[in-house]
Design a protein around this motif. Structure first.
Motif, PDB file in Angstrom:
ATOM      1  N   LEU A 157      91.184 -19.434  28.861  1.00 27.09           N
ATOM      2  CA  LEU A 157      90.443 -19.929  27.705  1.00 27.09           C
ATOM      3  C   LEU A 157      90.828 -19.138  26.459  1.00 27.09           C
ATOM      4  O   LEU A 157      91.086 -19.692  25.394  1.00 27.09           O
ATOM      5  N   LEU A 158      90.909 -17.824  26.637  1.00 19.62           N
ATOM      6  CA  LEU A 158      91.243 -16.934  25.542  1.00 19.62           C
ATOM      7  C   LEU A 158      92.622 -17.261  24.976  1.00 19.62           C
ATOM      8  O   LEU A 158      92.819 -17.365  23.772  1.00 19.62           O
TER       9      LEU A 158
ATOM     10  N   PHE B 111      93.577 -18.663  21.276  1.00 17.51           N
ATOM     11  CA  PHE B 111      94.505 -17.909  20.470  1.00 17.51           C
ATOM     12  C   PHE B 111      95.642 -18.786  19.960  1.00 17.51           C
ATOM     13  O   PHE B 111      96.051 -18.696  18.809  1.00 17.51           O
ATOM     14  N   TRP B 112      96.118 -19.675  20.810  1.00 21.83           N
ATOM     15  CA  TRP B 112      97.207 -20.565  20.403  1.00 21.83           C
ATOM     16  C   TRP B 112      96.783 -21.494  19.279  1.00 21.83           C
ATOM     17  O   TRP B 112      97.551 -21.777  18.377  1.00 21.83           O
TER      18      TRP B 112
ATOM     19  N   ALA C 144      91.505  -3.420  23.023  1.00 19.21           N
ATOM     20  CA  ALA C 144      91.597  -4.813  23.462  1.00 19.21           C
ATOM     21  C   ALA C 144      92.997  -5.044  24.034  1.00 19.21           C
ATOM     22  O   ALA C 144      93.931  -5.334  23.298  1.00 19.21           O
ATOM     23  N   ARG C 145      93.101  -4.868  25.336  1.00 22.49           N
ATOM     24  CA  ARG C 145      94.405  -5.022  25.982  1.00 22.49           C
ATOM     25  C   ARG C 145      94.942  -6.453  25.817  1.00 22.49           C
ATOM     26  O   ARG C 145      96.134  -6.667  25.722  1.00 22.49           O
ATOM     27  N   TRP C 146      93.999  -7.414  25.787  1.00 15.41           N
ATOM     28  CA  TRP C 146      94.427  -8.810  25.699  1.00 15.41           C
ATOM     29  C   TRP C 146      95.213  -9.063  24.421  1.00 15.41           C
ATOM     30  O   TRP C 146      96.118  -9.883  24.379  1.00 15.41           O
ATOM     31  N   LEU C 147      94.877  -8.292  23.367  1.00 14.86           N
ATOM     32  CA  LEU C 147      95.552  -8.454  22.090  1.00 14.86           C
ATOM     33  C   LEU C 147      97.029  -8.099  22.235  1.00 14.86           C
ATOM     34  O   LEU C 147      97.916  -8.770  21.712  1.00 14.86           O
TER      35      LEU C 147
ATOM     36  N   ARG D 203     103.473 -11.060  21.470  1.00 16.35           N
ATOM     37  CA  ARG D 203     104.701 -11.857  21.426  1.00 16.35           C
ATOM     38  C   ARG D 203     104.443 -13.243  20.851  1.00 16.35           C
ATOM     39  O   ARG D 203     105.264 -13.790  20.124  1.00 16.35           O
ATOM     40  N   ALA D 204     103.257 -13.794  21.164  1.00 16.63           N
ATOM     41  CA  ALA D 204     102.912 -15.109  20.604  1.00 16.63           C
ATOM     42  C   ALA D 204     102.823 -15.029  19.081  1.00 16.63           C
ATOM     43  O   ALA D 204     103.302 -15.924  18.361  1.00 16.63           O
ATOM     44  N   LEU D 205     102.227 -13.944  18.585  1.00 15.75           N
ATOM     45  CA  LEU D 205     102.147 -13.760  17.132  1.00 15.75           C
ATOM     46  C   LEU D 205     103.544 -13.709  16.525  1.00 15.75           C
ATOM     47  O   LEU D 205     103.810 -14.294  15.473  1.00 15.75           O
ATOM     48  N   GLY D 206     104.432 -12.980  17.207  1.00 12.83           N
ATOM     49  CA  GLY D 206     105.805 -12.843  16.717  1.00 12.83           C
ATOM     50  C   GLY D 206     106.521 -14.183  16.677  1.00 12.83           C
ATOM     51  O   GLY D 206     107.219 -14.500  15.703  1.00 12.83           O
ATOM     52  N   VAL D 207     106.331 -14.984  17.733  1.00 10.29           N
ATOM     53  CA  VAL D 207     106.984 -16.299  17.762  1.00 10.29           C
ATOM     54  C   VAL D 207     106.427 -17.185  16.648  1.00 10.29           C
ATOM     55  O   VAL D 207     107.178 -17.910  15.985  1.00 10.29           O
TER      56      VAL D 207
END
Lengths: 198, 329
Positions: free
Chosen positions: A5-6, A10-11, A71-74, A79-83
């Motif tokens: 879900l997270l 985020f996407w 926040a490890r999930w961050l 990599r998603a942020l970078g893409v």
């Protein structure tokens, strides 16, 4: 929170600027030609460029922020942020080449000669391309230790982007000063962490 | 019909008849001052609003404008863009800042101080300064140094008529203009990151100032100047880059020395005193060979070649005979 879900949430966040910009384009094309001002192509180029810069800053923010709030999930979403940053930078370039230059390559040659900041921006774009191209799990595993070293390219890329911005500005350096302050602070933070741990 | 001064018109420059007729209708409508007569085919945002906040004397002087043979017949840039996309750093450096942040500015009452090498020095009410001068409507191309351009229907008085009234001495070789300094009404003037000094200063050689094309504008699109366009009084020199056309003029000084202008002071390598539109001399960071005529659309960037002296070469090139224009840029 549920991991899947997270990730989904985020996407959508990454796509929000695209949805916003897309809505404006839809407006311009279908019913309000003035929705992006008298120079819509230039506005579009600026919007994509600024969004790419935001994501670049966001990528650099991940390490200090996750250290702060644990926040490890961050970290896993970095990599998603970078893409996303690369995606918006690509749209920035495509709207410049397609809408402003109208694919007239002789104009591009002229522009490159006259506007060296375009070369700087292009170099930064190439670095982002390499980073985005190696941001999948396969590359991470295949490159091993070298992956981390390669991905330090994000720092020179960020500096080139700032030079690109600085060179474009005609006289008002407020915006570029603010972004430079943010990026330099983040780089300084990294450098201090490095010297502390070694 | 006599061709307008300095025009190099091609088929694509000819205004379609429907638009041309609309413009006529709009002019008629604004002359009568009745919004009801506004050409229905014009989108509301393309014409000026019928409410004009300027004092009645200025409104009526502007309403009596006669048309000018110096006008181009190229397609007008819509009112919305002429008044919504501006470089007027006194109100902020964003193109929409002048419209958004310029509304607290109070252009009336207004006085102009004249000093230096002239008989008619002193401080004058704008009304007295303009009294009896015939306002003309002049449709000029405006070429910004940033390589975009517009076509704008100005209202104003020929600069020569205004300056003659001030009786400059024969020793006066230049005239300098200064924008009002009111940081409390002009947020850009107090900005910490401002890269230019205020008050803004511009200048012309006397022969440039007295040239028939040089206009002291009092209005645009049939009404008095909105704040963001330089209310209540601004210069328009159509053959020079836009930054020469100084806005909200508070001071006029006749001098025997070339005034140091604001942009020259900020960056002499990029912005010269003359600033004549010249496709052959590039800005150090971009080409001046082409311009983008606004409004452009998403899929047609409207690039057109830039003409020497912005297309007014026949009328003004003589002013610069024998000068090296790459040196005096």
């Amino acid at each position: 929170m549920d991991k899947v879900l997270l990730t989904r949430w985020f996407w959508w966040l990454l796509l929000l600027p695209l949805i916003f910009i897309g809505t404006r384009v839809f407006q311009v094309v279908w019913y309000d030609p003035s929705a992006l001002g008298p120079d819509p192509a230039q506005s579009l180029v600026d919007l994509f460029g600024t969004t790419a810069l935001w994501f670049l800053c966001a990528v650099l923010f991940v390490t200090p922020v996750q250290a702060l709030i644990r926040a490890r999930w961050l970290l896993r979403q970095r990599r998603a942020l970078g893409v996303a940053c690369f995606g918006y930078a690509l749209m920035h370039w495509l709207s410049y080449a397609g809408l402003l230059l109208e694919w007239q390559w002789q104009n591009l040659g002229q522009d490159l000669l006259n506007r060296p900041y375009i070369i700087v921006g292009f170099l930064a774009g190439l670095m982002l391309l390499v980073l985005a191209g190696t941001s999948n799990n396969v590359s991470v595993r295949a490159l091993g230790r070298r992956w981390r070293i390669l991905h330090r390219l994000v720092y020179p890329a960020a500096l080139l982007v700032l030079i690109h911005m600085f060179w474009v500005a005609r006289s008002d350096y407020t915006e570029v000063a603010l972004y430079s302050a943010v990026v330099l602070l983040l780089l300084l933070h990294r450098w201090r962490q490095q010297t502390k741990s070694s | 019909m006599k061709a307008p001064v300095g025009s190099k018109l091609t088929e694509r420059d000819v205004t379609p008849e429907a638009i041309y007729l609309n413009r006529r209708q709009y002019l008629k409508a604004s002359a009568v001052g009745a919004a009801a007569l506004m050409a229905p085919a014009l989108k509301a945002s393309e014409a000026a609003p019928s409410v004009d906040p300027a004092p009645l004397w200025l409104q009526s002087q502007n309403k009596q404008a006669s048309s000018s043979p110096f006008s181009t017949t190229e397609k007008l840039t819509p009112y919305e863009y002429v008044t919504g996309y501006n470089n007027f750093y006194e109100f902020g450096t964003g193109k929409d800042d002048p419209e958004k942040k310029g509304q607290d500015f109070k252009p009336h009452p207004w006085q102009v101080t004249v000093s230096g090498l002239a008989e008619g020095t002193g401080t004058f009410d704008l009304e007295d300064l303009l009294k009896g001068l015939a306002v003309e409507e002049r449709v000029y191309r405006l070429r910004c140094v940033e390589a975009w351009s517009m076509v704008i229907p100005w209202l104003g008085v020929p600069m020569a008529a205004l300056l003659k009234r001030l009786k400059p001495l024969s020793s006066a070789r230049y005239v300098a203009f200064e924008t009002v300094y009111r940081p409390e009404e002009m947020p850009g003037q107090g900005s910490f990151f401002a890269a230019i000094d205020y008050p803004y200063v511009e200048g012309l050689r006397m022969d440039e100032a007295m040239h028939p094309l040089t206009l002291m504008a009092t209005g645009v699109y049939g009404r008095s100047l909105p704040n963001q366009n330089g209310a209540p009084l601004r210069l328009v020199v159509p053959w020079k880059y836009g930054f020469k056309s100084i806005k909200s003029i508070r001071k006029i000084t006749f001098t025997d020395r070339q005034p140091q202008t604001t942009w020259e002071k900020a960056n002499a390598r990029e912005y010269g005193f003359y600033a004549n539109v010249n496709p052959a001399v590039d800005h150090p960071r971009w080409s001046q060979a082409e311009e983008r005529r606004l409004p452009s659309t998403l899929f047609a960037s409207n690039r057109v070649p830039t003409l020497p002296f912005n297309g007014y070469a026949d009328a003004v090139a003589g002013l610069y005979q024998g000068m090296d224009l790459t040196k005096y840029y």
